[in-house]
Structure formats: structure tokens, C-alpha cells
Design an enzyme around this catalytic site. Structure first.
Site, PDB file in Angstrom:
ATOM      1  N   SER A  69       0.814  -1.205   0.000  1.00 29.34           N
ATOM      2  CA  SER A  69       0.000   0.000   0.000  1.00 29.34           C
ATOM      3  C   SER A  69       0.854   1.266   0.000  1.00 29.34           C
ATOM      4  CB  SER A  69      -0.950  -0.040   1.208  1.00 29.34           C
ATOM      5  OG  SER A  69      -1.905   0.986   1.142  1.00 29.34           O
TER       6      SER A  69
ATOM      7  N   ASP B 222      -1.438   1.367  -3.772  1.00 25.83           N
ATOM      8  CA  ASP B 222      -2.317   0.330  -4.333  1.00 25.83           C
ATOM      9  C   ASP B 222      -3.714   0.861  -4.640  1.00 25.83           C
ATOM     10  OD1 ASP B 222      -3.052   0.569  -1.649  1.00 25.83           O
ATOM     11  OD2 ASP B 222      -3.572  -1.544  -1.442  1.00 25.83           O
TER      12      ASP B 222
ATOM     13  N   ASP C 224      -6.174   2.419  -2.854  1.00 25.26           N
ATOM     14  CA  ASP C 224      -7.372   2.259  -2.022  1.00 25.26           C
ATOM     15  C   ASP C 224      -7.580   3.450  -1.081  1.00 25.26           C
ATOM     16  OD1 ASP C 224      -5.430   1.768  -0.104  1.00 25.26           O
ATOM     17  OD2 ASP C 224      -6.166  -0.226   0.444  1.00 25.26           O
TER      18      ASP C 224
ATOM     19  N   GLU D 130     -12.057   6.780   6.764  1.00 21.96           N
ATOM     20  CA  GLU D 130     -11.054   7.228   7.706  1.00 21.96           C
ATOM     21  C   GLU D 130     -10.514   8.562   7.208  1.00 21.96           C
ATOM     22  OE1 GLU D 130      -8.869   3.669   9.833  1.00 21.96           O
ATOM     23  OE2 GLU D 130      -8.645   3.445   7.662  1.00 21.96           O
ATOM     24  N   ALA D 131      -9.936   9.346   8.120  1.00 21.54           N
ATOM     25  CA  ALA D 131      -9.406  10.649   7.725  1.00 21.54           C
ATOM     26  C   ALA D 131      -8.316  10.510   6.667  1.00 21.54           C
ATOM     27  CB  ALA D 131      -8.867  11.386   8.953  1.00 21.54           C
TER      28      ALA D 131
ATOM     29  N   PRO E  10      -1.909   3.241  21.085  1.00 21.01           N
ATOM     30  CA  PRO E  10      -0.687   2.494  20.768  1.00 21.01           C
ATOM     31  C   PRO E  10      -0.712   1.962  19.334  1.00 21.01           C
ATOM     32  CG  PRO E  10      -2.122   1.184  22.180  1.00 21.01           C
ATOM     33  CD  PRO E  10      -2.748   2.542  22.083  1.00 21.01           C
ATOM     34  N   SER E  11       0.444   1.971  18.689  1.00 17.60           N
ATOM     35  CA  SER E  11       0.570   1.415  17.347  1.00 17.60           C
ATOM     36  C   SER E  11       0.335  -0.090  17.375  1.00 17.60           C
ATOM     37  CB  SER E  11       1.969   1.717  16.783  1.00 17.60           C
ATOM     38  OG  SER E  11       2.228   0.948  15.632  1.00 17.60           O
ATOM     39  N   GLY E  12      -0.129  -0.624  16.264  1.00 15.42           N
ATOM     40  CA  GLY E  12      -0.317  -2.068  16.170  1.00 15.42           C
ATOM     41  C   GLY E  12       0.919  -2.810  15.713  1.00 15.42           C
TER      42      GLY E  12
ATOM     43  N   ARG F 264       0.679   7.036  19.425  1.00 21.90           N
ATOM     44  CA  ARG F 264       0.309   8.244  18.686  1.00 21.90           C
ATOM     45  C   ARG F 264      -0.578   9.117  19.567  1.00 21.90           C
ATOM     46  NH1 ARG F 264       0.631   4.243  14.725  1.00 21.90           N
ATOM     47  NH2 ARG F 264       2.055   4.806  13.028  1.00 21.90           N
TER      48      ARG F 264
END
Length: 551
Positions: free
Chosen positions: A69, A284, A286, A376-377, A505-507, A513
Site C-alpha cells: 500500500s 495500491d 485504495d 477514515e481521515a 498504541p501502534s499495532g 500516537r
């Protein structure tokens, strides 16, 4: 047909071995992503899993998309597509994670375990569709996927270089016996172009303040490649100048770069910087964001929030005009600008739901409405229409008890539905939807921007020794642990007019963040800084302390 699982192990060990030093990885919303050099064995195993998934779903086609992506060029990734174009079922995300993380010697037992748990008949047919983006390592990784499918006696259909939304579309068309469309590139483009032209009607050029010229940043990815072909077929109704079609994928261009850096990407001609309507997609195709540079040389962004409000407002008007009674809603995440939420609820009078970050969560929530708009933003989103909604609109289009104008409006809605890729966020489809609405309203991008004023907002990163010390709830808006952190955040937020802040928390990495918004840029920066310092001190921050951003 009979599958010898021992052959899977032999094939994997010889051609797609997993290094003993390879770290465990997690399947998430984006599937698996990593440096391309680390993914060969992952791709093979995802080919195996896709075939098993097909058998578990009555031999329906399953998609495997090879892409990273918006990630940089050296990365790649893989994600599976379920029979109706959905992202992989959540319970199977764990199966994917487990399958990838076992050693080569344990691979056969893990495959056998999946087959037993899911009651999979390995004598049944398995059908897998494979697509890839334009990264130079995608063809090699695609071969690894196909080897995995064939190792368990599945059949593969290669689609070559396609956008992620195209592969979702192909899977859906095939499993609905082409009720959704024809599962080819020509079928995809023909459906979109036909609906777009029908909606434009005889007014094919400028309309009011709307101008039919558009600058398209293709992120040097597959979205550029496909748009170069598509724009020729639209040239008489929409003049699209394709930029960033041959360079390094996502490098200083693309939707994520524009959204994150709040600036025009490299590669656009000078005339695009003078009040022209511009759009960027990601690697990609999207995600999509719009933007322009105003007469005072200020950069103006129209992101996923803006796209959602534009499309939802148009749909609401059309539904009311044709007199169909439908339940409509808009789905956002905590990252949505507070001004957009206020505008949707209080001005547009459309219900808003907030979900956890991740498009799969928004998609699931949108299914609760007859017409569910979700974005999403970052520009990833689409519209979902229930069968009840489609049937009601179809009936209205031919109902002689309605006025001619009401029937025409219902017909426009059916064409709008055809222009929508309901399966997943699709930058090309979303772009044509936006162009349709702007043209219908006679709006320029300045008119669109003027619908409401965004609150100034800031996004910070805080590096932690372990991101798992922070847990959140309430659609990522409230901290559960460490104890007392949320109360401290609330105390800080209360000091700032129209203040709002949350931490998430980031995944994928040990960072948290911090999002903050307030009435002024200065207050948003100060709020973000205070919360970032608080997180650093209370959640085990490492490295340099957070610094205050420039105002």
C-alpha cells in the site's frame, strides 16, 4: 483429489524455507507487511491458507493481494480477501498469524490442525485469485503464493498488476455469479465509466464553479498505471492529468505523504499549484485525498472526512427528493476532525457512529445502516447499500405513483450505486463519486472547503519501551491503563477551548500516537506537547523527550 500434507513441508523446506532467526509477525487490518526480503515463506504459507479458506467457504474464490500500500518501495505485504470482497474474517487472522510463525518442521502439523478445527475437506476444490502491485519484488512473491496454493492442490487465477480494489471486485463478481459485475479489468472499468457518464448526462463539461480538469498524483504505483488507461476513455467528460507514474513508489508523493506532511507532493506541474483541483492516491489505490493551493499560496487539504461529508450530503438530498424512507448513517474513527462530526450531526442531521481505527471496523459498523458511509481521515473508505435500500430505490425508479422528477432521482441513485465499489475503499471509484457530486452542485474545491472549518489538529509520536503498557477502550478514545493516565489527560484537555486529545498504541511498533485538536493551531500544538510529555513520563518513554512542534 487428495492432498499429501507431507509434500507441503517438503516444498516449503526446499523452495520457501523460514529462517530460524525470523521474528514473529502479526496479521492485522493490513495483512502482513515487512521488508520484501523477509516475505518469501510468508507468501507461500498464505497461498496454502487461501486454498484452505476457499475449501472452508464451499470452494468459493478467495483473493490474495500482494502489496504494501502506502509503505516505501523496499517493503511488501499480503492480505487475503473473503468471498464477498470483505477483509479476512477476524478468527482467520489468528490462524494466519499462527501458520506464519511456526517453524518449517511444525508446518504440516499446523496445517493439519487448521483443517481439523475448520472441518476442511481437502478433497474439495479450492480457487484462489492472485493480484499484485507494481513493486519490483511483487512477481517473485506472487510465485511463492501460487506455489503455496498448488502445494495443497488448489487452482490459481493470476490477474497480474491490479489495484487492491480491483481484486476485491473480481472476487465479489465471481462469487455472486456476476450479479455484481464482470470479473475482468474491462468489466471493472466499463461499470464505472458507464455509471459516471450516465450521471453526467449531457452536461459533460464545466458547470457553475466546477471545472472539468483534474491533476492526479498516482504515487508512482498501480493507481497511476490504471488511470493512464482510464483517463483516455473519459477525456471528453473529465480531463485528467496523470502525474507520478514512473518513479519510486510512494516517495514524496501519494495520499499518505500529502495527508501526513500537509503539502503538495513532488511531481506536479507548476499550473497545478495555482488553485487547481488535485488528487492523490496511495501505492495500491485504495486511499484518496483532494487538495489545492489557494490564491494566497496556502495548502488546503480535503481528506477522508471531507469526502465523507460531501458524499453523505448528496445522498441525503437525493433520498429525500425521491421520497424513499431509508436509514442512513456515517461512520468515523477518533481521528476524524471534531468540526466534521459537529457539521454532520448538527447541520446535515445524519447520525454518526465512531469505531476503532481500522477500516474493517468501519465497514462492519456501516452494515447496520441501509446506506452506510464510512471513511477514515486518511482517505480510505466507501459507501455500503443494503439490499433493502437497493430494492426500494429500484421500485421508486419505475413507480408511476411518483412524479417524473422523483423517478429520475431514483434512477440517479441507482447509477450512483453502480459507481460505488462497495467491497472496499477504492480511490478510483471514490474520485469519480466526488467528481460527480462537485459537478452536480456546480462547486469548486473552494466551495467544498467552505462547507465547514476544520479545527487545527496535531499528531505526535511517543516512543515507548513497550507499547502494550497502554490499553484503550471506547473506540480508542479512552485510556484504561496505566491507571490515572486518562484522568490526567482530561485535566490537560480542559484547559484548551474546543480541546480534544487521545492516545493510541501502534499495532506494529513500540510507539504511541497522540492526537490533539483545539480552537487554534497554537493551542493544538501545546495540547499535543503536554499530552506527549505526560505519556512519555508515565508509560515508559525511551530516547529523546518529545519536542514541541512548530506553530
Amino acid at each position: 483429489m487428495s492432498v499429501n500434507l507431507r509434500s507441503v513441508f517438503a516444498f516449503a523446506r526446499e523452495y520457501h524455507p523460514k529462517k530460524e532467526t525470523q521474528k514473529d509477525i502479526q496479521y492485522g487490518t493490513a495483512g502482513f507487511r515487512s521488508h520484501a526480503d523477509n516475505l518469501d515463506y510468508v507468501m507461500f504459507r498464505m497461498g496454502v491458507l487461501a486454498a484452505l479458506r476457499s475449501r472452508a467457504k464451499a470452494s468459493q474464490a478467495i483473493g490474495v493481494m500482494i502489496t504494501a500500500s502506502h509503505n516505501p518501495a523496499q517493503d511488501n505485504g499480503v492480505k487475503l480477501i473473503d468471498p464477498l470482497g470483505e477483509m479476512l474474517e477476524q478468527s482467520w487472522e489468528q490462524l494466519a498469524t499462527d501458520l506464519v510463525n511456526v517453524s518449517d518442521t511444525a508446518l504440516v502439523d499446523q496445517v493439519a490442525k487448521i483443517c481439523e478445527q475448520q472441518a476442511i475437506d481437502n478433497n474439495a476444490a479450492a480457487r484462489v485469485f492472485v493480484g499484485m502491485d507494481t513493486r519490483y519484488h511483487s512477481p517473485q512473491l506472487s510465485r511463492a503464493v501460487m506455489n503455496g496454493v498448488m502445494a495443497v492442490k488448489g487452482t490459481v487465477q493470476e490477474f497480474g498488476i491490479v489495484t487492491t480494489p480491483m481484486l476485491h471486485y473480481f472476487v465479489t463478481c465471481t462469487n455472486t455469479q456476476q450479479a455484481y459485475g464482470v470479473p475482468t479489468e474491462e468489466g471493472y472499468s466499463g461499470k464505472l465509466i458507464g455509471a459516471f457518464r450516465a450521471l453526467r448526462g449531457t452536461e459533460s463539461g464545466d458547470h457553475g464553479n466546477y471545472r472539468s480538469q483534474l491533476y492526479y498524483d498516482g504515487a508512482n504505483g498501480v493507481g497511476a498505471l490504471k488511470m493512464l488507461g482510464l483517463c483516455k476513455k473519459l477525456a471528453d467528460v473529465l480531463q485528467i492529468k496523470v502525474c507520478n507514474s514512473e518513479g519510486k513508489i510512494n516517495y514524496r508523493c501519494g495520499a499518505d505523504f500529502v495527508k501526513t506532511n500537509h503539502c503538495v507532493p513532488d511531481g506536479l506541474p507548476a499550473e497545478a499549484l495555482a488553485n487547481a483541483r488535485c488528487v492523490s492516491v496511495d501505492g495500491d489505490a485504495d486511499r484518496i485525498v483532494y487538495y489545492f493551493t489557494d490564491s494566497e499560496d496556502n495548502f488546503r487539504l480535503l481528506d477522508g472526512d471531507r469526502i465523507a461529508t460531501l458524499l453523505a450530503g448528496y445522498l441525503k438530498e437525493q433520498i429525500e427528493q425521491c421520497g424513499v424512507q431509508l436509514k442512513m448513517g456515517l461512520v468515523q474513527t477518533a481521528y476524524a476532525n471534531g468540526a466534521s462530526t459537529d457539521y454532520i450531526v448538527n447541520r446535515m442531521r445524519i447520525p454518526v457512529a465512531c469505531t476503532r481505527t481500522g477500516v474493517k471496523h468501519l465497514h462492519h459498523k456501516a452494515l447496520e445502516y441501509d446506506i452506510g458511509v464510512y471513511f477514515e481521515a486518511n482517505g480510505h473508505g466507501t459507501i455500503i447499500y443494503s439490499e433493502r435500500a437497493k430494492e426500494a430505490i429500484r421500485k421508486a425508479s419505475s413507480d408511476e405513483q411518483l412524479t417524473e422528477e422523483q423517478r429520475k432521482t431514483a434512477t440517479r441513485l441507482l447509477q450512483f450505486i453502480d459507481l460505488t465499489n462497495e467491497t472496499v475503499g477504492d480511490a478510483i471509484s471514490d474520485m469519480l463519486l466526488v467528481e460527480t457530486v462537485l459537478h452536480a452542485k456546480g462547486w469548486s474545491v473552494e466551495d467544498w472547503l467552505a462547507s465547514y472549518t476544520d479545527l487545527p489538529n496535531v499528531l505526535e509520536k511517543v516512543y515507548l519501551a513497550d507499547r502494550n503498557v497502554i490499553s484503550v477502550t471506547d473506540a480508542d478514545r479512552t485510556v484504561v491503563t496505566p491507571n490515572g493516565l486518562q484522568d490526567a489527560i482530561d485535566t490537560i484537555v480542559a484547559k484548551y477551548p474546543r480541546g480534544r486529545s487521545f492516545v493510541r498504541p501502534s499495532g506494529t511498533e513500540d510507539i504511541v500516537r497522540v492526537y490533539a485538536e483545539a480552537d487554534t493551531r497554537a493551542n493544538a500544538v501545546e495540547l499535543a506537547y503536554e499530552v506527549a510529555i505526560l505519556v512519555f513520563e508515565r508509560a515508559g518513554g525511551i530516547g529523546s523527550r518529545p519536542e514541541k512542534m512548530a506553530i
